[in-house]
Scaffold this active site. Structure first.
Site, mmCIF file in Angstrom:
data_model
loop_
_atom_site.group_PDB
_atom_site.id
_atom_site.type_symbol
_atom_site.label_atom_id
_atom_site.label_comp_id
_atom_site.label_asym_id
_atom_site.label_seq_id
_atom_site.Cartn_x
_atom_site.Cartn_y
_atom_site.Cartn_z
ATOM 1 N N TYR A 37 3.306 -0.051 12.911
ATOM 2 C CA TYR A 37 4.650 -0.531 13.255
ATOM 3 C C TYR A 37 5.517 0.622 13.778
ATOM 4 O O TYR A 37 5.010 1.736 13.983
ATOM 5 C CB TYR A 37 5.252 -1.259 12.050
ATOM 6 N N ARG A 93 5.750 4.413 2.963
ATOM 7 C CA ARG A 93 4.343 4.018 3.063
ATOM 8 C C ARG A 93 3.734 4.589 4.334
ATOM 9 O O ARG A 93 4.306 4.456 5.431
ATOM 10 C CB ARG A 93 4.224 2.494 3.073
ATOM 11 N N GLY A 153 -2.974 -5.122 -3.601
ATOM 12 C CA GLY A 153 -2.475 -6.158 -2.704
ATOM 13 C C GLY A 153 -3.111 -7.498 -2.999
ATOM 14 O O GLY A 153 -2.557 -8.337 -3.718
ATOM 15 N N ARG A 154 -4.326 -7.684 -2.468
ATOM 16 C CA ARG A 154 -4.962 -9.008 -2.577
ATOM 17 C C ARG A 154 -5.159 -9.446 -4.021
ATOM 18 O O ARG A 154 -5.050 -10.646 -4.321
ATOM 19 C CB ARG A 154 -6.291 -8.983 -1.807
HETATM 20 C C1 LIG Z 1 -1.549 -11.249 3.235
HETATM 21 C C2 LIG Z 1 -1.279 -9.785 3.393
HETATM 22 C C3 LIG Z 1 -0.023 -9.376 3.794
HETATM 23 C C4 LIG Z 1 0.277 -8.009 3.895
HETATM 24 N N1 LIG Z 1 1.553 -7.608 4.223
HETATM 25 C C5 LIG Z 1 1.877 -6.298 4.223
HETATM 26 C C6 LIG Z 1 3.226 -5.869 4.426
HETATM 27 O O1 LIG Z 1 4.163 -6.651 4.569
HETATM 28 N N2 LIG Z 1 3.459 -4.527 4.448
HETATM 29 C C7 LIG Z 1 2.461 -3.602 4.270
HETATM 30 O O2 LIG Z 1 2.726 -2.392 4.294
HETATM 31 N N3 LIG Z 1 1.182 -3.984 4.054
HETATM 32 C C8 LIG Z 1 0.873 -5.309 3.993
HETATM 33 N N4 LIG Z 1 -0.395 -5.695 3.702
HETATM 34 C C9 LIG Z 1 -1.389 -4.676 3.299
HETATM 35 C C10 LIG Z 1 -1.423 -4.568 1.761
HETATM 36 O O3 LIG Z 1 -0.196 -4.076 1.242
HETATM 37 C C11 LIG Z 1 -2.532 -3.625 1.274
HETATM 38 O O4 LIG Z 1 -2.376 -2.380 1.897
HETATM 39 C C12 LIG Z 1 -3.923 -4.158 1.607
HETATM 40 O O5 LIG Z 1 -4.061 -5.501 1.200
HETATM 41 C C13 LIG Z 1 -4.999 -3.308 0.928
HETATM 42 O O6 LIG Z 1 -4.826 -3.315 -0.480
HETATM 43 P P1 LIG Z 1 -5.768 -4.207 -1.428
HETATM 44 O O7 LIG Z 1 -7.181 -3.763 -1.151
HETATM 45 O O8 LIG Z 1 -5.324 -3.909 -2.830
HETATM 46 O O9 LIG Z 1 -5.565 -5.641 -1.038
HETATM 47 C C14 LIG Z 1 -0.739 -7.045 3.616
HETATM 48 C C15 LIG Z 1 -2.017 -7.490 3.241
HETATM 49 C C16 LIG Z 1 -2.281 -8.832 3.104
HETATM 50 C C17 LIG Z 1 -3.644 -9.277 2.634
#
Ligand SMILES: Cc1cc2nc3c(=O)[nH]c(=O)nc-3n(C[C@H](O)[C@H](O)[C@H](O)COP(=O)(O)O)c2cc1C
Length: 381
Positions: free
Chosen positions: A195, A242, A333-334
């Site tokens: 971004y 971030r 996240g997920r």
């Molecule tokens: C549905 C979804 C929406 C996300 N929205 C954002 C967001 O708004 N801002 C951001 O920095 N990362 C966003 N991410 C990335 C997550 O914050 C995170 O970095 C990513 O899911 C990896 O972490 P995890 O393995 O614990 O899921 C998003 C990921 C998912 C799956």
């Protein structure tokens, strides 16, 4: 410490400990080291206000040591996805206050993630149908923006004029002010995932010849001006950022020497005294290992605030990272999408619900607020 030469400052103090023990984040003591990662879910109202469904969502997850909200647009032109919330109107502040009050009533802490998408947008989302803006007129090939009529390819953006950049820095400062007015505990700046701030930082998306492009110092200038503006409003200890040093998402090709780029940034952030850096290790939602690797320990050691690690963490990796001192906190996240009581489940090493990607973006309560809990929700609601 001399701000002119931040790399000579004293080394950071690692907060080695259990994932389930309290941690100090700037002036805030958090009850555990588990953060909810920012997750865009496209469930805000059309005017960018978070409705009752969003209040419920974050309340359910208030046992996280820190909730970092979904990306929150700093202005109308910062938007790249329909039905994402904002912090640029009084109505939005009022609506967010309901979220922060509900989270605080459950003993939680919450920061909004301040967001400007830059070129990852579409005229359908821009005031007056204008082109999205970016450091340079370089298209984010293969990326889409979520418009009111569905996903559409991002067009070639318009390069910002130098004097427009000041307005964007001011928009971040205003959004941070509104965040405090809405009762948030601090602010995270989104400088990851391709971004606007990352578009300025990276050599391949920034071809500017003014003071915001060219050398690393100049490419990092906008990010650092934004960090300074937000820290001036919130206090540096309540400001985090971030970063995703090697992630290529949203057509954002990493720099040839990403460690050099990000070490410089982190050293400059030290001079501001920022509370935390939140690092996406590897490809966002993808492999943690990338060709050539990346020395996260070097980044962590260069930074004197908290290090929040993210991407692909599970029970074992998270516990190990905190106990071995590789991270002060871990963001999930997920797993937080599917497990409102993730903290309790991790504490018990209990089975986890699987997230349903079909309900990630848009829609209602299904796949958002109806994931089952193992244990009753703490009062009060
Ligand atoms: C549905 C979804 C929406 C996300 N929205 C954002 C967001 O708004 N801002 C951001 O920095 N990362 C966003 N991410 C990335 C997550 O914050 C995170 O970095 C990513 O899911 C990896 O972490 P995890 O393995 O614990 O899921 C998003 C990921 C998912 C799956």
């Amino acid at each position: 410490m001399s701000p002119a030469n931040p790399s000579t400052s004293s080394p950071r103090v690692a907060q080695r400990g259990s994932l389930f023990e309290p941690v100090q984040l700037g002036p805030i003591t958090l009850p555990n080291r588990i953060a909810m990662a920012p997750l865009t879910r496209c469930r805000a109202l059309a005017d960018g206000t978070p409705g009752p469904m969003i209040v419920e969502h974050y309340t359910q997850r208030a046992s996280a040591g820190l909730i970092i909200s979904e990306g929150v647009n700093i202005s109308r032109s910062a938007r790249g996805y329909d039905l994402t919330p904002g912090l640029y109107t009084d109505l939005q502040v009022e609506a967010w206050r309901r979220v922060t009050q509900a989270v605080h009533a459950c003993g939680g802490h919450i920061f909004p993630q301040l967001w400007h998408v830059g070129r990852v947008s579409h005229p359908d989302l821009q005031p007056g149908g204008a082109l999205p803006v970016a450091p340079s007129a370089i298209q984010a090939e293969g990326t889409t923006s979520y418009t009111p009529s569905g996903f559409k390819p991002c067009p070639t953006p318009r390069a910002l004029a130098t004097d427009e950049i000041r307005t964007i820095v001011a928009d971040y400062g205003r959004a941070a002010r509104r965040a405090l007015d809405a009762g948030f505990d601090g602010v995270e700046i989104h400088a990851a995932n391709g971004y606007l701030l990352e578009q300025f930082l990276r050599e391949r998306t920034n071809r500017r010849t003014d003071r915001y492009g060219g050398s690393l110092e100049d490419r990092a200038r906008l990010l650092l001006e934004v960090a300074e503006a937000v820290a001036a409003v919130c206090g540096a200890g309540r400001t985090g950022i971030r970063l995703s040093p090697v992630s290529p998402v949203n057509a954002s090709e990493p720099d040839r020497d990403p460690l050099n780029t990000y070490r410089y940034v982190v050293e400059r952030l030290n001079a501001l005294g920022l509370g935390y850096i939140h690092i996406i290790e590897g490809v966002t939602q993808g492999p943690r290992d990338v060709p050539g690797g990346f020395d996260y320990a070097a980044l962590r050691n260069a930074f004197r605030g908290c290090y929040i690690a993210n991407n692909g963490y599970d029970w074992h990796l998270a516990i190990e990272a905190c106990e071995e001192g590789r991270a002060d906190m871990v963001a999930f996240g997920r797993l937080f999408i599917a497990n409102p009581d993730l903290v309790e489940r991790l504490r018990l090493n209990a089975p986890l619900n699987e997230p349903d990607p079909a309900s990630y973006f848009g829609g209602g309560e299904a796949g958002y607020n109806d994931y089952p809990r193992l244990v009753p929700h703490p009062a009060p609601r």
